[in-house]
Design a protein around this motif. Structure first.
Motif, PDB file in Angstrom:
ATOM      1  N   UNK A 280     -45.656  99.603  35.618  1.00 14.68           N
ATOM      2  CA  UNK A 280     -45.604 100.780  36.489  1.00 14.68           C
ATOM      3  C   UNK A 280     -46.591 100.625  37.644  1.00 14.68           C
ATOM      4  N   UNK A 281     -47.768 100.076  37.352  1.00 12.49           N
ATOM      5  CA  UNK A 281     -48.775  99.866  38.394  1.00 12.49           C
ATOM      6  C   UNK A 281     -48.269  98.879  39.445  1.00 12.49           C
ATOM      7  N   UNK A 282     -47.629  97.795  38.996  1.00 11.78           N
ATOM      8  CA  UNK A 282     -47.075  96.818  39.930  1.00 11.78           C
ATOM      9  C   UNK A 282     -45.949  97.447  40.746  1.00 11.78           C
TER      10      UNK A 282
ATOM     11  N   UNK B  40     -53.906  96.727  35.376  1.00 11.08           N
ATOM     12  CA  UNK B  40     -54.101  98.061  35.943  1.00 11.08           C
ATOM     13  C   UNK B  40     -55.470  98.195  36.610  1.00 11.08           C
ATOM     14  N   UNK B  41     -56.300  97.123  36.552  1.00 12.08           N
ATOM     15  CA  UNK B  41     -57.601  97.178  37.209  1.00 12.08           C
ATOM     16  C   UNK B  41     -57.416  97.180  38.717  1.00 12.08           C
ATOM     17  N   UNK B  42     -58.258  97.967  39.418  1.00 10.42           N
ATOM     18  CA  UNK B  42     -58.127  98.124  40.869  1.00 10.42           C
ATOM     19  C   UNK B  42     -58.211  96.795  41.617  1.00 10.42           C
ATOM     20  N   UNK B  43     -59.180  95.917  41.329  1.00  8.60           N
ATOM     21  CA  UNK B  43     -59.239  94.637  42.061  1.00  8.60           C
ATOM     22  C   UNK B  43     -57.960  93.810  41.926  1.00  8.60           C
ATOM     23  N   UNK B  44     -57.361  93.829  40.729  1.00  7.82           N
ATOM     24  CA  UNK B  44     -56.124  93.073  40.507  1.00  7.82           C
ATOM     25  C   UNK B  44     -54.979  93.668  41.314  1.00  7.82           C
ATOM     26  N   UNK B  45     -54.909  94.999  41.346  1.00  6.55           N
ATOM     27  CA  UNK B  45     -53.847  95.660  42.107  1.00  6.55           C
ATOM     28  C   UNK B  45     -54.022  95.440  43.603  1.00  6.55           C
ATOM     29  N   UNK B  46     -55.273  95.434  44.068  1.00  4.79           N
ATOM     30  CA  UNK B  46     -55.534  95.161  45.489  1.00  4.79           C
ATOM     31  C   UNK B  46     -55.091  93.746  45.843  1.00  4.79           C
ATOM     32  N   UNK B  47     -55.371  92.807  44.943  1.00  7.25           N
ATOM     33  CA  UNK B  47     -54.938  91.426  45.167  1.00  7.25           C
ATOM     34  C   UNK B  47     -53.415  91.332  45.210  1.00  7.25           C
ATOM     35  N   UNK B  48     -52.744  92.043  44.294  1.00  7.65           N
ATOM     36  CA  UNK B  48     -51.282  92.040  44.264  1.00  7.65           C
ATOM     37  C   UNK B  48     -50.721  92.646  45.552  1.00  7.65           C
TER      38      UNK B  48
END
Length: 209
Positions: A147-149, A2-10
């Protein structure tokens, strides 16, 4: 997850794999000769089918393919073969010729609908996108992460939908001659992509290196 950098990468990974800007000309080529209403309906159907498939693979993962006994490599080969047939249609303008024949015979109701194949599957939800979603799901351990993904997947697919809805403006800018050229060029690129799918699948089975 749920971290922003990880979501941006995804998001970036899925955006590059699905390539919404690159799908817009393909959508134009596949819906050539249709009116704005038909195109809008096809765009929305393709979006909904792609969303349902992506959510299915996100929340059930590779178990779906394993349950019906299909490996990812077999999926790549099958998708490649089907995509190659579509590419041939685009290269030789058979799709448009069939539409014109149907219109002349007053059989518009039988007009081809590319929303499920090849738009939703395998152009939007291809082996690369499925693999990416399954891998992302494997890295997430909580419901919040899933949910974030899902939100990331939805945002990418909404961009695809917007690209499809902008197709009429792009078509007007290209003109008939430009559209014919783009259709054939994209047919070649799709054929090459289809062959790559098949080669990747064969390599997965240990054939051809």
């Amino acid at each position: 997850m749920t971290e922003l950098p990880v979501l941006i990468t995804a998001f970036t990974t899925l955006f590059i794999i699905i390539d919404p800007p690159g799908l817009a000309p393909v959508f134009i080529a596949l819906t050539q000769g249709m009116d704005a209403g038909q195109r809008r309906a096809i765009a929305i159907r393709a979006f909904l089918v792609a969303l349902a498939l992506m959510m299915l693979f996100l929340f059930t993962g590779e178990a779906v393919l394993n349950f019906i006994g299909i490996s990812m490599d077999a999926f790549r080969i099958a998708g490649g073969i089907l995509l190659f047939l579509t590419a041939l249609d685009m290269l030789f303008q058979k799709r448009q010729a069939r539409r014109e024949e149907n219109a002349a015979e007053g059989q518009a109701e039988h007009q081809e609908d590319p929303s499920v194949f090849p738009l939703a599957l395998p152009l939007i939800v291809g082996p690369g996108a499925i693999t990416t979603v399954i891998l992302l799901a494997g890295q997430s351990q909580t419901a919040a992460s899933h949910v974030a993904i899902a939100a990331v997947v939805l945002s990418v697919l909404l961009i695809v939908l917007l690209a499809f809805l902008a197709a009429p403006a792009i078509e007007r800018a290209l003109g008939k001659t430009g559209l014919n050229i783009v259709t054939r060029v994209l047919g070649m690129l799709l054929a090459a992509l289809a062959v790559q799918f098949v080669l990747d699948g064969l390599r997965g089975f240990g054939i051809g290196g």
